[in-house]
Design a protein around this motif. Structure first.
Motif: not given
Length: 147
Positions: A56-64, A67-84
């Protein structure tokens, strides 16, 4: 609004379940003489519960992590958009809009001034030129009553 509530309920139930499992694992067992087979069975159940907790803990850590990776991608897309975005072109466009606003303001003031000049000319040519300044006051305030 139902999505955060479902997540909160899920977390609360998972947390309660994990607490119960921890309590079962670490609870003190009554001291009694038992056979080797029953001790092995108790140890096996305890190990299975521990394994379940770790899973259960391993699954929770993998879900986190996901989620962190998805947020990182979203932030990168936003930063790329602002740079463009071209800031220099936006600044030039803004200055152009300001100049257009100033031009419209000047045209409006010129129009209002021309209107008052025309009204003044009409008043002068119709009233003051024919009747004098007294005619203007009479036209504006009416006949003065003599006492």
């Amino acid at each position: 609004m139902s999505m955060p509530m479902n997540t909160a309920n899920h977390r609360a139930s998972r947390s309660q379940r994990e607490r119960n499992q921890r309590k079962d694992i670490f609870s003190s067992r009554p001291e009694k003489k038992s056979s080797t087979a029953s001790e092995a069975q108790i140890l096996q159940k305890s190990l299975m519960r521990t394994q379940m907790l770790l899973k259960n803990e391993s699954q929770r850590v993998s879900n986190l992590a996901a989620a962190i990776e998805e947020d990182g991608k979203r932030l990168q897309e936003t930063m790329d958009h602002h740079k463009s975005l071209d800031i220099k072109k936006a600044g030039k466009a803004l200055k152009g809009l300001e100049r257009a606003q100033q031009h419209e303001q000047r045209v409006l003031m010129a129009s209002v001034s021309f209107f008052f000049l025309v009204v003044s000319h009409v008043l002068y040519s119709r009233i003051v030129a024919k009747f004098g300044i007294e005619g203007l006051f009479t036209a504006i305030f009416g006949e003065a009553e003599e006492l």
